[in-house]
Each structure stands twice: as C-alpha cells, then as structure tokens.
Design an enzyme around this catalytic site. Sequence first.
Site, short mmCIF file in Angstrom:
data_model
loop_
_atom_site.label_atom_id
_atom_site.label_comp_id
_atom_site.label_asym_id
_atom_site.label_seq_id
_atom_site.Cartn_x
_atom_site.Cartn_y
_atom_site.Cartn_z
CE LYS A 131 -4.37 -1.78 1.67
NZ LYS A 131 -5.51 -1.64 2.56
CE LYS A 165 -13.29 -4.10 2.25
NZ LYS A 165 -12.05 -3.88 2.99
CE LYS A 203 -5.76 -8.09 0.14
NZ LYS A 203 -6.43 -8.09 1.42
N1 AQP Z 1 -8.90 -11.59 -1.68
C1 AQP Z 1 -9.22 -12.04 -0.50
N2 AQP Z 1 -9.36 -13.36 -0.30
C2 AQP Z 1 -9.70 -13.85 0.92
N3 AQP Z 1 -9.93 -13.07 1.98
C3 AQP Z 1 -9.80 -11.74 1.83
N4 AQP Z 1 -9.95 -10.71 2.68
C4 AQP Z 1 -9.72 -9.56 2.02
N5 AQP Z 1 -9.40 -9.81 0.75
C5 AQP Z 1 -9.44 -11.17 0.59
C6 AQP Z 1 -10.36 -10.87 4.06
O1 AQP Z 1 -11.43 -9.96 4.28
C7 AQP Z 1 -11.36 -9.48 5.60
C8 AQP Z 1 -11.54 -8.01 5.61
O2 AQP Z 1 -10.44 -7.38 5.17
P1 AQP Z 1 -10.25 -5.84 5.45
O3 AQP Z 1 -11.36 -5.06 4.91
O4 AQP Z 1 -9.96 -5.58 6.86
O5 AQP Z 1 -8.93 -5.51 4.71
P2 AQP Z 1 -8.20 -6.15 3.56
O6 AQP Z 1 -7.71 -7.50 3.89
O7 AQP Z 1 -7.15 -5.15 3.19
O8 AQP Z 1 -9.33 -6.25 2.45
P3 AQP Z 1 -9.36 -5.58 1.06
O9 AQP Z 1 -10.62 -6.03 0.39
O10 AQP Z 1 -8.10 -5.82 0.33
O11 AQP Z 1 -9.52 -4.06 1.42
P4 AQP Z 1 -8.67 -2.84 0.98
O12 AQP Z 1 -8.72 -2.87 -0.53
O13 AQP Z 1 -9.35 -1.66 1.55
O14 AQP Z 1 -7.30 -3.04 1.51
C9 AQP Z 1 -10.04 -9.96 6.19
O15 AQP Z 1 -10.30 -11.06 7.03
C10 AQP Z 1 -9.26 -10.40 5.00
O16 AQP Z 1 -8.40 -11.47 5.31
#
Ligand code: AQP
Length: 328
Positions: free
Chosen positions: A111, A196, A193
């Site tokens: 990030k 969102k 991965k």
């Molecule tokens: N691609 C993924 N596959 C499996 N699990 C995932 N998680 C996120 N992406 C995947 C799981 O979702 C939960 C919430 O995550 P978060 O919102 O706290 O942050 P993150 O992991 O950083 O999720 P994103 O979607 O990638 O958000 P952004 O883009 O804002 O950084 C966690 O349990 C994570 O493991």
Amino acid sequence: MAVIFSGIQPSGELTLGNYLGALRNFLDYQDDNECYYCIVNQHAITVPQDPKELFENTRKLAALYLAVGLDPKKVTLFVQSEVPEHAKLGWVMNTISYVGELERMTQYKDKSQKRGDSIPAGLLTYPPLMAADILLYQTNYVPVGEDQRQHMELTRDLAQRFNRVYGEVFTIPEIKTGIGGARVMSLQEPTKKMSKSDDNQLATIRLLDDEKTIVKKIKRAQTDSDNSVHYDKENKPGISNLMGIYAAITKTPYETIESEYAGKGYGVFKKDVADLIVGALVPIQTRYNELINSPELDTILDEGAAKAHEKAAKTYRQVELAMGLHRK
Ligand code: AQP
C-alpha cells in the site's frame, strides 16, 4: 466458550474475497462462542477516504454483516470508532512495536508503494491497531483470510512481548482461515489478491453486483490459452483462482472439479462459476435491501458498541494498571 473477534474495513464495497475469506466464516462461530464483529473504520482512514463514502460504506457493511446471516442476538456487532479503547490500546501497542517489524509487513509495502512520498504514518502503524482490536476482547480465535496471517503473527508477538514485560494481561490469539477461498485473487491480475479498493472494476466481484455484471466479469476473467480446467497456481493462476472460488462455494475438492470439467473447456466452466456466485449472492442481496434503510440497524449498532465497550474497558483498565498509566 471461546472468544472470537474479526473486523472488516468499510473502505469500499465488499468483494467476493471478503465474503469467502472472512464474512462467510463468521457464521460458523455464532452459536457456541462469544463473538465480536467489528466495522474497522479507523483502519479504513489509514489511506484517504471520502467522508461521505466512508459514512455510507460503514452502514452498508453493517447491513451486509447481518444479511449474510449474523444474528445480533448472538454476536456483538459494532463500529470501531464508537469504542474508544481501540484507539487507546492502539497507541500502547505502537509504543511496544518496532519500526523494523512494521516495515516488513507485506500490506504496508504494497500500500505504501502506491503513495509516493506521502505515505501516511497510519499505514505503518495499522498492525498495532489491529493487535489492539483483537487483544481488547481477550480473543482466542480470529477468523480472517490467509492474507492477514502476517499481521496475526505480529499480533501474537506483541501480546507475548507485553505479557513478558508487564505481566500476564492478554490472551494469545490464534488465526482461523477458511477452506478453499482463504485467498481469492484478482480476476484481472490473478497473482494479486482481490481487493475492495482495486480501481479496476473488472478485477473484483462485489457482493452487491447484479447477475449481468457477475456473468460479464467472470466471462472476462484472465485465464490462459490451454482451455483445460486444471489446478496449477504457478502456471495457471487465472483458472486456479476460478477453481478456488468454485471449491469454496461448493466445498468440492479440486480433483473432483477437474474430472467434472475434463474436455469441457473454459466457456462451460466459467458459466457454471458465474451461476454459483449468483446463487450465493442473491439471497444476501435480498436481505441487504430490507436492512439498509431500517432503523433496526442503528439500534443493533448502538447496543453492540455498548456491549463491546463494557468488555474492552475491563481489559484496558488492566493495561493501565500493569503499565502505571493510572492515577487511582
Ligand atoms: N482476496 C481475499 N481473499 C480472501 N480473503 C480476503 N480478505 C480480504 N481480501 C481477501 C479478508 O477480508 C477481511 C476483511 O479485510 P479488510 O477489509 O480488513 O482488509 P483487507 O484485507 O485489506 O481487504 P481488502 O478487500 O483488500 O480491502 P482494501 O482494498 O481496503 O485493503 C479480512 O479477514 C481479510 O483477510
């Protein structure tokens, strides 16, 4: 009865990765455990957020937590910023974290790369705040996606470090990842991965995408020219990712999927994957639409914050006493 904690950031519309890797697994715990599920909006602001969108996404996320089947009578659902002990203990965790170990976190590296010279300090100190979230509830198990393993290891290190220096205050938590969909990858860059906050709309399936959009995104998902449904993460990351999604939804082993689709090609397989996703998401979307504008949602979040605060304040008091941060 074990204590379960997990959080999701309201940093955009949730993806299929968030659902299969995290949200769906939360349901498994609600009947027999003390569960705390949090909307971690203070984590979301570690990268710039549009205030109006953050506000709306917080509510949307609360509705989605409930729409997948979480029962507010069984679990405590709350917003992180409404329980001040998270920020308080987050600061304490900062003071016992080392810059070197924080700089080694993959999420920070990924990030921060996108931020040029203006890397928010909160991106670096995200893991100590996450440790605080978990440790405040004396958590035993944390259901998260595989991508969070490194942060979880750091959380355990910080808890052990604190206990060693100041006495036994924190329970040492363990990670719980789900089967199959523990890591869903981007549909356009399947070595990355699914996230969102990805700007490429074709890369993610959103939980609120309609049927037409889901079919289009799966049809256009990157694969290879082999046309053979075969699991090989290294050499066929795209089709392996779609197989991972199929396996996670249906709980089918990869070998069974391979034999079922032998000689059928990607077109047929992709159609079935899209149908499976639509089948899984439509009931969630129906319930979501009933909840999103209901006053019930605010009552649930108010009660959740009060309940979470009660437990968090007890742990934080122990921290103050252990560190000499108290006056009386
Ligand atoms: N691609 C993924 N596959 C499996 N699990 C995932 N998680 C996120 N992406 C995947 C799981 O979702 C939960 C919430 O995550 P978060 O919102 O706290 O942050 P993150 O992991 O950083 O999720 P994103 O979607 O990638 O958000 P952004 O883009 O804002 O950084 C966690 O349990 C994570 O493991």
